[in-house]
Design a protein around this motif. Structure first.
Motif, PDB file in Angstrom:
ATOM      1  N   THR A 190       0.833  -1.208   0.000  1.00  9.53           N
ATOM      2  CA  THR A 190       0.000   0.000   0.000  1.00  9.53           C
ATOM      3  C   THR A 190       0.865   1.254   0.000  1.00  9.53           C
ATOM      4  O   THR A 190       0.560   2.223  -0.701  1.00  9.53           O
ATOM      5  N   ASN A 191       1.942   1.240   0.760  1.00 10.22           N
ATOM      6  CA  ASN A 191       2.838   2.396   0.777  1.00 10.22           C
ATOM      7  C   ASN A 191       3.443   2.646  -0.597  1.00 10.22           C
ATOM      8  O   ASN A 191       3.556   3.786  -1.028  1.00 10.22           O
ATOM      9  N   ILE A 192       3.811   1.599  -1.281  1.00 12.76           N
ATOM     10  CA  ILE A 192       4.408   1.766  -2.613  1.00 12.76           C
ATOM     11  C   ILE A 192       3.406   2.413  -3.565  1.00 12.76           C
ATOM     12  O   ILE A 192       3.720   3.399  -4.228  1.00 12.76           O
ATOM     13  N   VAL A 193       2.186   1.894  -3.618  1.00 18.31           N
ATOM     14  CA  VAL A 193       1.213   2.439  -4.571  1.00 18.31           C
ATOM     15  C   VAL A 193       0.678   3.804  -4.136  1.00 18.31           C
ATOM     16  O   VAL A 193       0.415   4.656  -4.970  1.00 18.31           O
ATOM     17  N   ASP A 194       0.536   4.028  -2.823  1.00 18.62           N
ATOM     18  CA  ASP A 194       0.035   5.318  -2.349  1.00 18.62           C
ATOM     19  C   ASP A 194       0.988   6.467  -2.674  1.00 18.62           C
ATOM     20  O   ASP A 194       0.554   7.597  -2.867  1.00 18.62           O
ATOM     21  N   PHE A 195       2.269   6.172  -2.728  1.00 16.67           N
ATOM     22  CA  PHE A 195       3.243   7.217  -3.048  1.00 16.67           C
ATOM     23  C   PHE A 195       3.542   7.301  -4.546  1.00 16.67           C
ATOM     24  O   PHE A 195       4.469   7.978  -4.960  1.00 16.67           O
ATOM     25  N   GLY A 196       2.758   6.586  -5.369  1.00 15.22           N
ATOM     26  CA  GLY A 196       2.890   6.726  -6.817  1.00 15.22           C
ATOM     27  C   GLY A 196       3.699   5.654  -7.511  1.00 15.22           C
ATOM     28  O   GLY A 196       4.079   5.804  -8.666  1.00 15.22           O
ATOM     29  N   GLY A 197       3.948   4.558  -6.829  1.00 18.47           N
ATOM     30  CA  GLY A 197       4.709   3.476  -7.436  1.00 18.47           C
ATOM     31  C   GLY A 197       3.827   2.376  -7.984  1.00 18.47           C
ATOM     32  O   GLY A 197       2.622   2.309  -7.707  1.00 18.47           O
ATOM     33  N   LEU A 223      10.487   7.580  -6.569  1.00 20.23           N
ATOM     34  CA  LEU A 223      11.108   6.357  -6.053  1.00 20.23           C
ATOM     35  C   LEU A 223      11.831   6.632  -4.740  1.00 20.23           C
ATOM     36  O   LEU A 223      11.808   5.802  -3.825  1.00 20.23           O
ATOM     37  N   ASP A 224      12.466   7.803  -4.618  1.00 15.56           N
ATOM     38  CA  ASP A 224      13.129   8.178  -3.361  1.00 15.56           C
ATOM     39  C   ASP A 224      12.118   8.279  -2.223  1.00 15.56           C
ATOM     40  O   ASP A 224      12.372   7.824  -1.104  1.00 15.56           O
ATOM     41  N   VAL A 225      10.960   8.887  -2.491  1.00 15.76           N
ATOM     42  CA  VAL A 225       9.903   9.016  -1.479  1.00 15.76           C
ATOM     43  C   VAL A 225       9.430   7.625  -1.036  1.00 15.76           C
ATOM     44  O   VAL A 225       9.255   7.359   0.155  1.00 15.76           O
TER      45      VAL A 225
END
Length: 171
Positions: free
Chosen positions: A88-95, A157-159
């Motif tokens: 969820t963190n990956i997709v929520d931040f645009g990944g 990606l850094d975020v």
């Protein structure tokens, strides 16, 4: 229907959709077993067709579909209860999570395409693991695994990496 004509129709179906189609759905469509479809897909792949097997089914892709934006491999470790939070963190931040892979001490690298793009994909993936009572790939390596993720920029990606680091997932 011959195997060759069935494989041509499978390719047509895959070309006409943007969503993965399960092997079971294809088997039902053609009145054959799922194993026949698995063999058909293997034969189609052998002639260099871009068919990806995901946790949701088969999808036809072009290399640019898989390689949009920039990509990075992250090395992570967590337990099963943290898997949903990680994804969820990956997709929520645009990944976008392209895959998961592990380095197994006996079998070497084992990789599975995921194509997780949003929270609904995460929820579907987690539900599939629970409903099938299966162990995720990371279970083979005590929670240690890798993801290839893509995003619109290196900054995104850094975020994502920072978010994973703050949660203690990043190795």
């Amino acid at each position: 229907m011959s195997g060759e004509s069935r494989r041509e129709k499978i390719l047509t179906i895959l070309k006409d959709t943007t969503e993965p189609i399960s092997g079971s759905a294809l088997a039902k469509e053609f009145g054959v077993s799922r194993q026949v479809i698995v063999q058909d897909i293997a034969l189609i792949r052998a002639i260099n067709k871009n068919i990806m097997a995901t946790n949701k089914g088969y999808i036809l892709y072009t290399p640019q579909d898989k390689d949009t934006g920039v990509r990075r491999v992250v090395h992570v470790k967590h337990d099963n209860s943290q898997m949903e939070d990680e994804l969820t963190n990956i997709v929520d931040f645009g990944g976008r999570v392209l895959d998961v892979f592990v380095d197994h001490p006996i079998y070497g690298q084992i990789m599975v395409d995921l194509l997780i793009n949003n929270r609904q994909d995460v929820a579907d993936f987690i539900e599939k693991i629970k409903s099938n009572r299966t162990t995720p790939l990371m279970g083979l390596t005590d929670g240690v695994h890798y993801h290839t993720i893509t995003a619109a920029s290196e900054e995104v990606l850094d975020v994502i990496e920072n978010a994973l680091k703050k949660r203690g997932y990043l190795i």
